[in-house]
Scaffold this active site. Structure first.
Site, PDB file in Angstrom:
ATOM      1  N   SER A  24      61.222  16.247  20.788  1.00  0.00           N
ATOM      2  CA  SER A  24      60.830  16.479  19.387  1.00  0.00           C
ATOM      3  C   SER A  24      60.013  17.755  19.259  1.00  0.00           C
ATOM      4  O   SER A  24      60.210  18.560  18.344  1.00  0.00           O
ATOM      5  CB  SER A  24      59.959  15.312  18.891  1.00  0.00           C
ATOM      6  OG  SER A  24      60.707  14.145  18.782  1.00  0.00           O
ATOM      7  N   ARG A 124      76.616  10.045  12.113  1.00  0.00           N
ATOM      8  CA  ARG A 124      75.240   9.672  11.757  1.00  0.00           C
ATOM      9  C   ARG A 124      74.931  10.038  10.305  1.00  0.00           C
ATOM     10  O   ARG A 124      75.372  11.065   9.801  1.00  0.00           O
ATOM     11  CB  ARG A 124      74.264  10.325  12.736  1.00  0.00           C
ATOM     12  CG  ARG A 124      74.532   9.781  14.148  1.00  0.00           C
ATOM     13  CD  ARG A 124      73.528  10.226  15.142  1.00  0.00           C
ATOM     14  NE  ARG A 124      72.208   9.697  14.840  1.00  0.00           N
ATOM     15  CZ  ARG A 124      71.111  10.085  15.478  1.00  0.00           C
ATOM     16  NH1 ARG A 124      71.189  10.992  16.427  1.00  0.00           N
ATOM     17  NH2 ARG A 124      69.956   9.559  15.171  1.00  0.00           N
ATOM     18  N   SER A 169      61.181   7.775   8.848  1.00  0.00           N
ATOM     19  CA  SER A 169      61.906   8.791   9.624  1.00  0.00           C
ATOM     20  C   SER A 169      61.144  10.107   9.641  1.00  0.00           C
ATOM     21  O   SER A 169      60.963  10.747   8.602  1.00  0.00           O
ATOM     22  CB  SER A 169      63.305   9.007   9.032  1.00  0.00           C
ATOM     23  OG  SER A 169      63.864  10.196   9.578  1.00  0.00           O
ATOM     24  N   ASP A 317      62.528   5.103  19.776  1.00  0.00           N
ATOM     25  CA  ASP A 317      63.495   5.523  20.803  1.00  0.00           C
ATOM     26  C   ASP A 317      63.391   4.688  22.087  1.00  0.00           C
ATOM     27  O   ASP A 317      64.153   4.912  23.033  1.00  0.00           O
ATOM     28  CB  ASP A 317      63.286   7.001  21.151  1.00  0.00           C
ATOM     29  CG  ASP A 317      63.654   7.903  19.979  1.00  0.00           C
ATOM     30  OD1 ASP A 317      64.515   7.511  19.176  1.00  0.00           O
ATOM     31  OD2 ASP A 317      63.065   8.998  19.874  1.00  0.00           O
TER      32      ASP A 317
HETATM   33  C1  S3P Z   1      62.707  12.301  15.949  1.00  0.00           C
HETATM   34  C2  S3P Z   1      62.551  11.246  15.086  1.00  0.00           C
HETATM   35  C3  S3P Z   1      63.182   9.943  15.315  1.00  0.00           C
HETATM   36  C4  S3P Z   1      63.656   9.755  16.750  1.00  0.00           C
HETATM   37  C5  S3P Z   1      64.363  10.967  17.269  1.00  0.00           C
HETATM   38  C6  S3P Z   1      63.483  12.186  17.206  1.00  0.00           C
HETATM   39  C7  S3P Z   1      62.077  13.583  15.610  1.00  0.00           C
HETATM   40  O1  S3P Z   1      64.312   9.851  14.475  1.00  0.00           O
HETATM   41  O2  S3P Z   1      64.490   8.634  16.836  1.00  0.00           O
HETATM   42  O3  S3P Z   1      64.775  10.767  18.610  1.00  0.00           O
HETATM   43  O4  S3P Z   1      61.998  14.466  16.481  1.00  0.00           O
HETATM   44  O5  S3P Z   1      61.651  13.748  14.457  1.00  0.00           O
HETATM   45  P1  S3P Z   1      64.193   9.312  12.943  1.00  0.00           P
HETATM   46  O6  S3P Z   1      63.386  10.277  12.199  1.00  0.00           O
HETATM   47  O7  S3P Z   1      65.618   9.262  12.469  1.00  0.00           O
HETATM   48  O8  S3P Z   1      63.578   7.963  13.054  1.00  0.00           O
END
Ligand code: S3P
Length: 438
Positions: A24, A124, A169, A317
């Site tokens: 991230s 997705r 999210s 995750d």
């Molecule tokens: C992430 C947010 C999460 C996570 C992904 C990375 C990010 O997704 O599952 O692996 O870097 O902002 P969501 O925002 O869809 O929950």
């Protein structure tokens, strides 16, 4: 051709190791450095396919990025308005984070862009970002039903919004905030369940005025980002598989160095400790402005828990890893409020339930969770052929489960492990796991 793994019962996990950089943070670091003024250096950048795809897209948009050594990037920022359009599609690969954040970033540019992805990413949901960005004035075409490819039209007149996110999210929040950099007025995002705040903290590190607290972030358009140096801590989500492996294999004693422990990421620590795991945070400190520690894990007898729904976003995750811990716990583990798992790189509730059942673990699947009937501290799974569904986290979770197997476990379609944890197989076998390429 499918890359398959063979995994079986290994030794106790012993040693010290660094897991790869946070995915991230790596995505955000290279994006913000690209539109900052001046030269930024990133250290600890994840050399995974997802984050390399994002860096390659920024290069395609005219940003010079050097890679003097593994994990290092020097990004020559072009400023907020310095990107150039590309006639060729921008390929995000397997990365939902890449696509959703870039969708926000590219909504306010003076050129059109097309974002594409692999088969998994093409399934997705993107409506969750298209809807708020459209309210800001963006013009985005998607495949029927809101799926990639996305065609984002040139628009230099975005308007700020006050957005209450219907889904927990960080990707949606981040897309709106990145579009907000280009919008006139004050953009505010509110979340019923707080999610990881890396976009907010990194915008602040690049000098953009932003106010944020768990569940809320506010910024105004029209400022500038100034280049800075970023250190990326190890990815807790990658550490998660080794934490569970060391917890369930008797005699294990493992030290994972420099792991990021942002509280919005470490719900699995809360869950594993409630299950009886022995994990100690040593040498806690800040690494690149983020809380980090060395995680010392020793094997322990685990017991099942009812996972509180409030912790779900903080470990979104980590469910594949949690399911494996639950499979070897005494008693049942119940997960609810986790329907988001159905729209990750694969449907992780179905994929984990199917895989664990094939290994001999009883799992009751519901629409938004599952109940796993643990085999207990001495339980073993049996050999089986499992399908990772091309999902990196399913592949690694099954490899961990196989460490308590009586037979050989064949796991198909594991190439995507390189998206987040390149060479997991070599690193894990060096620590004692029995895992190799078929
Ligand atoms: C992430 C947010 C999460 C996570 C992904 C990375 C990010 O997704 O599952 O692996 O870097 O902002 P969501 O925002 O869809 O929950």
């Amino acid at each position: 051709m499918s890359l398959d793994w063979i995994a079986s019962r290994g030794r106790a996990l012993q040693g010290e190791v660094r897991v790869p950089g946070d995915k991230s943070i790596s995505h955000r670091a290279v994006m913000l450095a690209a539109i900052a003024e001046g030269t930024s250096r990133i250290r600890g950048f994840l050399e995974g396919e997802d984050t390399r795809a994002t860096a390659a897209i920024l290069q395609q948009l005219g940003v010079r990025i050097e890679a003097p050594s593994a994990g290092e990037r020097i990004v020559h920022g072009v400023g907020l308005h310095g990107l150039h359009g590309s006639a060729a599609p921008l390929d995000c690969g397997n990365a939902g984070t890449g696509m959703r954040l870039l969708c926000g970033l590219l909504s306010g540019q003076g050129f059109d862009s097309t974002l594409i992805g692999d088969a998994s990413l093409s399934r997705r949901p993107m409506a969750r970002v298209i809807e708020p960005l459209t309210r800001m004035g963006a013009s985005i075409e998607a495949f029927e039903g809101g799926f990639p490819p996305l065609r984002i039209h040139s628009n230099k007149a975005l308007q700020a919004i006050d957005f209450e996110s219907p889904v927990a999210s960080a990707q949606v929040k981040s897309a709106v905030l990145l579009a907000g950099l280009y919008a006139s007025g004050t953009t505010r995002v509110r979340e019923a369940q707080p999610t990881r705040d890396y976009t907010e903290s990194m915008l602040a590190a690049f000098g953009w005025p932003i106010r944020y607290s768990p569940g809320e972030a506010t910024l105004e358009g029209g400022h500038r980002l100034r280049a800075t140096d970023i250190v990326v801590p190890g990815d807790f989500s990658s550490a998660a598989f080794l934490l569970v492996a060391a917890s369930i294999v008797p005699g294990s004693d493992l030290l994972l160095r420099d792991v990021g422990i942002n509280p919005r990421r470490t719900g699995l620590l809360v869950a594993l400790r409630a299950m009886g795991a022995d994990i100690v945070e040593e040498n806690p400190r800040l690494l690149g402005g983020e809380p980090a520690a060395d995680l010392h894990v020793r094997s322990a007898a685990l017991r099942g828990i009812a996972l509180p729904a409030a912790v779900v976003p903080d470990m979104i995750d980590e469910f594949p890893a949690l399911f494996v811990a639950a499979a070897f716990a005494q008693g049942t583990t119940a997960v609810r409020g986790a329907a988001e798992l159905r729209v990750k790189e694969s449907d992780r509730l179905a994929g984990m339930a199917t895989g664990l059942r094939a290994l001999g673990v009883a799992v009751d699947e519901t629409s938004d969770g599952a109940t796993i009937h643990g085999l207990g501290a001495n339980g073993r799974v049996h050999g089986a052929a499992l399908d990772s569904r091309g999902d990196h986290r399913l592949a690694m979770a099954f490899a961990v489960a196989a460490q308590r197997s009586d037979g050989e476990v064949r796991i198909s379609d594991c190439a995507n492990v390189a998206t987040s944890f390149p060479r997991f197989d070599a690193l894990a076998s060096g620590l004692g796991m029995a895992l190799h390429i078929a």
